[in-house]
Design an enzyme around this catalytic site. Structure first.
Site, PDB file in Angstrom:
ATOM      1  N   CYS A 430      33.586 -21.431  21.265  1.00 21.99           N
ATOM      2  CA  CYS A 430      34.457 -22.235  20.631  1.00 21.99           C
ATOM      3  C   CYS A 430      34.985 -22.376  21.441  1.00 21.99           C
ATOM      4  O   CYS A 430      35.028 -22.322  22.240  1.00 21.99           O
ATOM      5  CB  CYS A 430      33.930 -22.655  19.048  1.00 21.99           C
ATOM      6  SG  CYS A 430      34.764 -21.042  18.314  1.00 21.99           S
ATOM      7  N   ILE A 431      36.376 -23.164  20.687  1.00 21.88           N
ATOM      8  CA  ILE A 431      38.069 -23.642  21.297  1.00 21.88           C
ATOM      9  C   ILE A 431      38.223 -21.595  21.242  1.00 21.88           C
ATOM     10  O   ILE A 431      39.128 -22.320  22.484  1.00 21.88           O
ATOM     11  CB  ILE A 431      38.758 -24.043  19.668  1.00 21.88           C
ATOM     12  CG1 ILE A 431      38.133 -25.048  19.525  1.00 21.88           C
ATOM     13  CG2 ILE A 431      40.036 -23.876  20.374  1.00 21.88           C
ATOM     14  CD1 ILE A 431      38.907 -26.340  18.515  1.00 21.88           C
TER      15      ILE A 431
END
Length: 484
Positions: A430-431
């Protein structure tokens, strides 16, 4: 996969559509800066930018369907995204008020109000999850030669359209109940006003270690339970005109995060640095400065939070409590600003001309207070209880950041520490996190992971592992996949 692991997978996929929000925030923010009085009414350029951003915001339900389907697919293929779109269109068409009235044979005015809200993020997520599961199951199916053209990935949207007909009839019965429950939950929190905002923020931080804060955020930030705080705030004047935006209220589930991310956590970083042993201060400084800058400028806080989350959990609980307090104060005082990505300087500047931003500059004053509060409390607790925050370890030095700037070489090093390619079942990100499924997690050397630059490691279930890398996570994940 256990329930927690599956929810993790959904939470990870949610970041795909959420990642589009910064584009909307930038477009609308610049539009409001160009025309701070007419909000697009006095400038064609401003109107163009605001409308372009609104196009993204208004389409969030379908973006969730497409993004979640893509994010949860086993190989991130566009066919899964197409299946998510097909599923969403089938469900929202069959469950539109007019279609429900026709199918049930009832007058339009007797159709439950829930079906007027069928196009929402919750339904988008549901359609995305189902489409992804169908893709993972049927994307490799081979049909008879006469139907060979429709084999594999081409089969998935077709199967999805059929399955969604069944899902639609099920939802026709249960959606009013689900919708009523979601609305009741949202209304119960809204009825608590600023206290409810503070409670939400407290649990938002507590869920970060397991990555489930994304699911909680979707309830308050989007139109899952009728709150829809981010889109309504970004809508600015159009939200006010439509009765969806209330000055001093809309944005209350966002505003109080600015003092924490821009000031509070940097104050914690300074406390950790000052509490480190003299011989470790230089190494701690390099880690804390980078993490504090990321929190202040962009609102990405996980690299900093994971530096003390597991080595000193009492500090993390204090951090969660202070976050709840900050959001409560901002909501109570109606100091409002909003964001499209996170509560950093960039989003604060962009949102400052939004007509729903009220006394936003007071969040800076509040932030200075929270900087001091975090510093004093963290420093006192670290010293009082001799917490082993970075630089205070008894028998080992602080892990240095990765020395190489070659992303491919760094990915190779991570692969080696994680047990090699044969030990990795899935690689995703994810980020800020690598999200991995391993055959044998016991062979992973956490110490070496941190030496490579990882801010923290999270273990979930028996095989799942998350490695906190900050903004590098997506890049390293891509390089690791390319090396397999």
């Amino acid at each position: 996969m256990n329930i927690l692991g599956y929810l993790q997978k959904i939470g990870r996929a949610l970041m795909v559509p959420v990642a589009v929000l910064p584009a909307a925030a930038i477009l609308m923010g610049i539009g409001y800066w160009i025309d701070p009085n007419g909000w697009g009414g006095g400038s064609p350029v401003a109107a163009f930018l605001i409308k372009a951003g609104a196009a993204i915001i208004d389409s969030m339900p379908v973006l969730f369907a497409v993004g979640v389907a893509y994010g949860m697919s086993k190989d991130k293929d566009g066919s899964a995204a197409l299946a998510g779109l097909v599923g969403f269109l089938v469900v929202t068409t069959l469950l539109s008020p007019g279609a429900v009235a026709q199918i049930k044979g009832i007058p339009a005015d007797q159709v439950p109000a829930a079906f007027a809200k069928i196009s929402n993020q919750f339904v988008g997520i549901l359609c995305g999850v189902i489409a992804a599961e169908l893709y993972n199951r049927f994307s490799s199916v081979e049909l008879h030669k006469a139907l060979a053209f429709f084999s594999g990935r081409r089969l998935v949207p077709i199967v999805t359209s059929v399955v969604m007909i069944v899902v639609s009839f099920i939802l026709m019965a249960v959606w009013p109940v689900i919708y009523g429950g979601l609305v009741s939950f949202g209304e119960s929190i809204v009825s608590l006003g600023s206290t409810g905002a503070g409670i939400y923020a407290f649990f938002n931080r507590l869920l970060i270690p397991v990555g489930l804060h994304h699911a909680l955020n979707s309830v308050f930030w989007f139109d899952v339970a009728g709150i829809n705080d981010i889109p309504n705030f970004l809508g600015g004047q159009s939200s006010i005109d439509a009765g969806k935006g209330i000055v001093g209220v809309t944005g209350m589930y966002q505003a109080g995060f600015f003092p924490i991310m821009m000031f509070g956590l940097p104050g914690a970083a300074l406390a950790i640095y000052h509490s480190a042993k003299k011989e470790n201060k230089d190494k701690v400084a390099s880690i804390m400065i980078a993490a504090a800058f990321a929190a202040f400028f962009t609102g990405v806080t996980e690299p900093l939070e994971f530096s003390f989350m597991f080595v000193a959990p009492v500090l993390y609980v204090i951090h969660a409590l202070l976050t709840g307090l900050s959001v409560f104060i901002a909501a109570s005082m109606q100091w409002i600003a909003g964001f499209g990505f996170s509560a950093g300087l960039v989003d604060m500047v962009l949102s400052s001309r939004n007509p729903l931003a009220t006394h936003w500059y007071m969040l800076l004053v509040q932030g200075l207070v929270f900087f001091g509060l975090y510093y004093v409390v963290f420093r006192a607790v670290i010293v009082k209880f001799n917490l082993k925050t970075p630089g205070r370890e008894d028998d080992e030095a602080v892990p240095a950041q990765a020395q190489t700037t070659d992303r491919t070489e760094l990915a190779k090093q991570y692969l080696e520490v994680l047990g090699g390619q044969e030990n990795l079942v899935t690689i995703d990100a994810c980020i800020t996190r690598l999200r991995l499924t391993l055959k044998d997690r016991s062979i992973v050397d956490e110490r070496k992971l941190k030496a490579l630059g990882a801010a923290g490691v999270v273990k979930l279930g028996e095989q799942n592992l998350q490695v906190i890398l900050g903004p590098l996570a997506e890049i390293i994940a891509g390089e690791m996949k390319a090396l397999r």
